[in-house]
Design an enzyme around this catalytic site. Structure first.
Site, mmCIF file in Angstrom:
data_model
loop_
_atom_site.group_PDB
_atom_site.id
_atom_site.type_symbol
_atom_site.label_atom_id
_atom_site.label_comp_id
_atom_site.label_asym_id
_atom_site.label_seq_id
_atom_site.Cartn_x
_atom_site.Cartn_y
_atom_site.Cartn_z
ATOM 1 N N ASN A 86 4.042 -9.803 11.877
ATOM 2 C CA ASN A 86 2.732 -9.307 11.444
ATOM 3 C C ASN A 86 2.132 -10.133 10.309
ATOM 4 O OD1 ASN A 86 3.033 -7.303 13.337
ATOM 5 N ND2 ASN A 86 3.550 -5.678 11.878
ATOM 6 N N LYS B 86 -2.553 5.988 -4.422
ATOM 7 C CA LYS B 86 -3.667 6.901 -4.149
ATOM 8 C C LYS B 86 -3.394 8.278 -4.729
ATOM 9 C CE LYS B 86 -3.783 4.598 0.353
ATOM 10 N NZ LYS B 86 -2.395 4.508 0.802
ATOM 11 N N TYR C 218 2.945 9.727 -0.031
ATOM 12 C CA TYR C 218 4.033 9.138 0.757
ATOM 13 C C TYR C 218 5.403 9.371 0.112
ATOM 14 C CZ TYR C 218 0.065 6.425 2.662
ATOM 15 O OH TYR C 218 -1.140 6.025 3.191
ATOM 16 N N ARG D 189 9.359 -7.614 13.237
ATOM 17 C CA ARG D 189 7.917 -7.315 13.290
ATOM 18 C C ARG D 189 7.254 -7.505 11.932
ATOM 19 N NH1 ARG D 189 7.906 -1.765 16.909
ATOM 20 N NH2 ARG D 189 8.046 -2.746 18.965
ATOM 21 N N ASP E 170 0.856 -1.192 0.000
ATOM 22 C CA ASP E 170 0.000 0.000 0.000
ATOM 23 C C ASP E 170 0.895 1.246 0.000
ATOM 24 O OD1 ASP E 170 -2.894 1.045 0.552
ATOM 25 O OD2 ASP E 170 -1.586 2.187 1.894
ATOM 26 N N HIS F 161 -7.408 9.629 -2.222
ATOM 27 C CA HIS F 161 -6.830 9.491 -0.879
ATOM 28 C C HIS F 161 -7.722 10.120 0.202
ATOM 29 C CE1 HIS F 161 -2.643 9.028 1.163
ATOM 30 N NE2 HIS F 161 -3.593 8.802 2.032
HETATM 31 P P1 NAD Z 1 -0.199 0.879 12.024
HETATM 32 O O1 NAD Z 1 -1.462 0.729 12.775
HETATM 33 O O2 NAD Z 1 0.163 -0.135 10.997
HETATM 34 O O3 NAD Z 1 0.951 0.986 13.123
HETATM 35 C C1 NAD Z 1 2.292 1.069 12.775
HETATM 36 C C2 NAD Z 1 3.125 1.224 14.033
HETATM 37 O O4 NAD Z 1 2.807 0.183 14.949
HETATM 38 C C3 NAD Z 1 4.614 1.069 13.749
HETATM 39 O O5 NAD Z 1 5.181 2.301 13.390
HETATM 40 C C4 NAD Z 1 5.144 0.524 15.053
HETATM 41 O O6 NAD Z 1 5.342 1.598 15.937
HETATM 42 C C5 NAD Z 1 3.985 -0.308 15.550
HETATM 43 N N1 NAD Z 1 4.107 -1.748 15.226
HETATM 44 C C6 NAD Z 1 3.963 -2.354 14.016
HETATM 45 N N2 NAD Z 1 4.075 -3.679 14.136
HETATM 46 C C7 NAD Z 1 4.292 -3.928 15.449
HETATM 47 C C8 NAD Z 1 4.494 -5.114 16.196
HETATM 48 N N3 NAD Z 1 4.462 -6.308 15.612
HETATM 49 N N4 NAD Z 1 4.689 -5.000 17.533
HETATM 50 C C9 NAD Z 1 4.689 -3.795 18.135
HETATM 51 N N5 NAD Z 1 4.506 -2.634 17.480
HETATM 52 C C10 NAD Z 1 4.306 -2.702 16.148
HETATM 53 O O7 NAD Z 1 -0.176 2.356 11.438
HETATM 54 P P2 NAD Z 1 -0.002 3.096 10.060
HETATM 55 O O8 NAD Z 1 1.358 2.961 9.489
HETATM 56 O O9 NAD Z 1 -0.520 4.463 10.285
HETATM 57 O O10 NAD Z 1 -1.024 2.347 9.087
HETATM 58 C C11 NAD Z 1 -0.650 1.278 8.249
HETATM 59 C C12 NAD Z 1 -0.732 1.679 6.802
HETATM 60 O O11 NAD Z 1 -2.029 2.163 6.480
HETATM 61 C C13 NAD Z 1 0.177 2.861 6.428
HETATM 62 O O12 NAD Z 1 1.529 2.510 6.359
HETATM 63 C C14 NAD Z 1 -0.440 3.252 5.113
HETATM 64 O O13 NAD Z 1 -0.041 2.354 4.091
HETATM 65 C C15 NAD Z 1 -1.929 3.114 5.437
HETATM 66 N N6 NAD Z 1 -2.547 4.395 5.880
HETATM 67 C C16 NAD Z 1 -3.447 4.997 5.059
HETATM 68 C C17 NAD Z 1 -4.044 6.185 5.419
HETATM 69 C C18 NAD Z 1 -5.034 6.842 4.513
HETATM 70 O O14 NAD Z 1 -5.371 8.013 4.731
HETATM 71 N N7 NAD Z 1 -5.522 6.166 3.497
HETATM 72 C C19 NAD Z 1 -3.718 6.793 6.648
HETATM 73 C C20 NAD Z 1 -2.808 6.148 7.477
HETATM 74 C C21 NAD Z 1 -2.250 4.945 7.096
#
Ligand code: NAD
Length: 277
Positions: free
Chosen positions: A240, A75, A50, A236, A45, A108
Site C-alpha cells: 500500500n 481525534k 480506537y 500489504r 492516523d 471525530h
Molecule cells: P480501508 O479502506 O483502509 O480498508 C482496510 C481493509 O482493506 C483491510 O482490513 C483489509 O481487509 C483490506 N486491505 C487493505 N490493504 C489491502 C491490500 N493491499 N489488498 C487487499 N486488501 C487490502 O478501511 P478502514 O480501515 O476503515 O479505513 C482506513 C483508516 O481510516 C482507518 O484505519 C482509520 O484510521 C480511518 N477511519 C476514520 C474514520 C472516521 O470516522 N474518521 C472512519 C473509518 C476509518
C-alpha cells in the site's frame, strides 16, 4: 521513495500517505505501526475512540525517528464535545501518545443531535492557540456542519476527514472543502476492501502491472486526497506504500471516478449520534 506532502491552509505539511489504525488487533498495534515506519510511512492516523493511542505512542517512541519526521493525528471522542471535557480529553491524548504536541487533532463526528460541535471547535481553537496541536480539523462533517463551524469559528479547519473511495465519491463535501482550502482526507480509502474486486479496477491494475489496492490508492493521490489505508498484513502494508512510482492516465482516473454509486461503508454523519464509544 519518500512520500509527497500536501501543505495545509496554515502552512503545515502533511504526508499524503499515512497508516490507518482503526481495528488493528490491539496486541499487534505497536509492532504493525513500527512495520509501517519500516515500509516508509511517516504519518499515523489514530483516535481516542480506537483505544490504541498508547500503542501508537510506544511505536513512535521506539521508532528512533525524530519527532519532526512523524506526523500523528488523533481525534476527539464523541463523549467529549463539552468545552472542558474536550480540553481534558486532549490532555489524555498527549499523555497516551507521549507527545508534547500532536500534528493534527480532529473532532471525530459532528453528532448533530447533540449539537455541541461548535462548542468542541472552540476548545480545539484554544488547543491550537496553545501550540499543542500544529493543526486542527474536523471529521465526518457534512456541508451544513462545516458551514456552521466556518461561521462560528475563527480558525478554518485544516482538514475534513470523510469517507471517500471509488464507490462513494462524497462529491458535495469534497467541493465545499476545496472551496475553503480544506484538505479532504479519505477514510476507508479502499472501501474496507470491497472495491478491490471491481472489474474496472482489476482491469486497470492488470494493465499497469499493479495491484487493485495500489490503483485505488493512486486514484486518491492523484485526486489530491490524503489517505491512510489500514492493513494488519505485513506484505500489504508494504504494497500500500508503493504508490508513488507510477501514474494513472486521465482515462484511468475518469473510469474509476465513474464507479461512484453512493455506497457508504460506514455511518451517515447525520445519523451517527452515539456517545458511548
Ligand atoms: P480501508 O479502506 O483502509 O480498508 C482496510 C481493509 O482493506 C483491510 O482490513 C483489509 O481487509 C483490506 N486491505 C487493505 N490493504 C489491502 C491490500 N493491499 N489488498 C487487499 N486488501 C487490502 O478501511 P478502514 O480501515 O476503515 O479505513 C482506513 C483508516 O481510516 C482507518 O484505519 C482509520 O484510521 C480511518 N477511519 C476514520 C474514520 C472516521 O470516522 N474518521 C472512519 C473509518 C476509518
Amino acid at each position: 521513495m519518500s512520500t509527497p506532502t500536501i501543505t495545509l491552509n496554515n502552512g503545515v505539511a502533511i504526508p499524503q500517505l499515512g497508516f490507518g489504525t482503526y481495528k488493528l488487533p490491539a496486541a499487534d498495534t505497536r509492532d504493525l505501526v513500527l512495520r509501517a515506519f519500516d515500509a516508509g510511512y511517516r504519518h499515523v492516523d489514530t483516535a481516542q475512540m480506537y483505544r490504541n493511542e498508547r500503542a501508537v505512542g510506544e511505536a513512535v517512541a521506539a521508532s528512533g525517528l525524530a519527532r519532526d519526521e512523524v506526523f500523528v493525528t488523533s481525534k476527539l471522542n464523541n463523549a467529549f464535545h463539552a468545552h472542558d471535557d474536550a480540553l481534558a480529553a486532549f490532555d489524555r491524548t498527549l499523555d497516551e501518545l507521549r507527545l508534547d504536541v500532536v500534528d493534527l487533532f480532529l473532532i471525530h463526528w459532528p453528532l448533530p443531535a447533540l449539537d455541541r460541535y461548535t462548542e468542541a471547535w472552540g476548545a480545539l481553537e484554544e488547543i491550537y492557540g496553545s501550540g499543542r496541536a500544529r493543526a486542527i480539523g474536523v471529521s465526518n462533517f457534512q456541508p451544513d456542519h462545516l458551514q456552521r463551524v466556518l461561521d462560528a469559528g475563527t480558525v478554518v479547519p485544516a482538514v475534513n476527514q470523510v469517507e471517500v473511495h471509488p464507490w462513494f465519491a462524497n462529491a458535495e463535501v469534497r467541493e465545499l472543502d476545496a472551496a475553503h482550502g480544506i484538505v479532504t482526507e479519505a477514510w476507508s480509502p479502499l472501501g474496507r476492501g470491497r472495491v478491490l474486486d471491481d472489474p474496472t479496477i482489476t482491469r486497470i491494475a492488470a494493465a499497469r502491472s499493479r495491484t487493485p489496492a495500489q490503483v485505488v490508492l493512486r486514484w486518491h493521490v492523484q485526486n489530491g486526497h490524503v489517505v491512510f489505508p489500514k492493513s494488519a498484513t505485513p506484505s500489504r502494508i508494504v504494497e500500500n506504500a508503493r504508490i508513488f512510482d507510477f501514474e494513472l492516465s486521465d482515462a484511468d482516473l475518469a473510469s474509476i471516478s465513474a464507479l461512484d454509486r453512493g455506497a457508504r461503508t460506514g455511518s451517515h454523519p447525520d445519523h451517527e449520534n452515539r456517545t458511548d464509544r
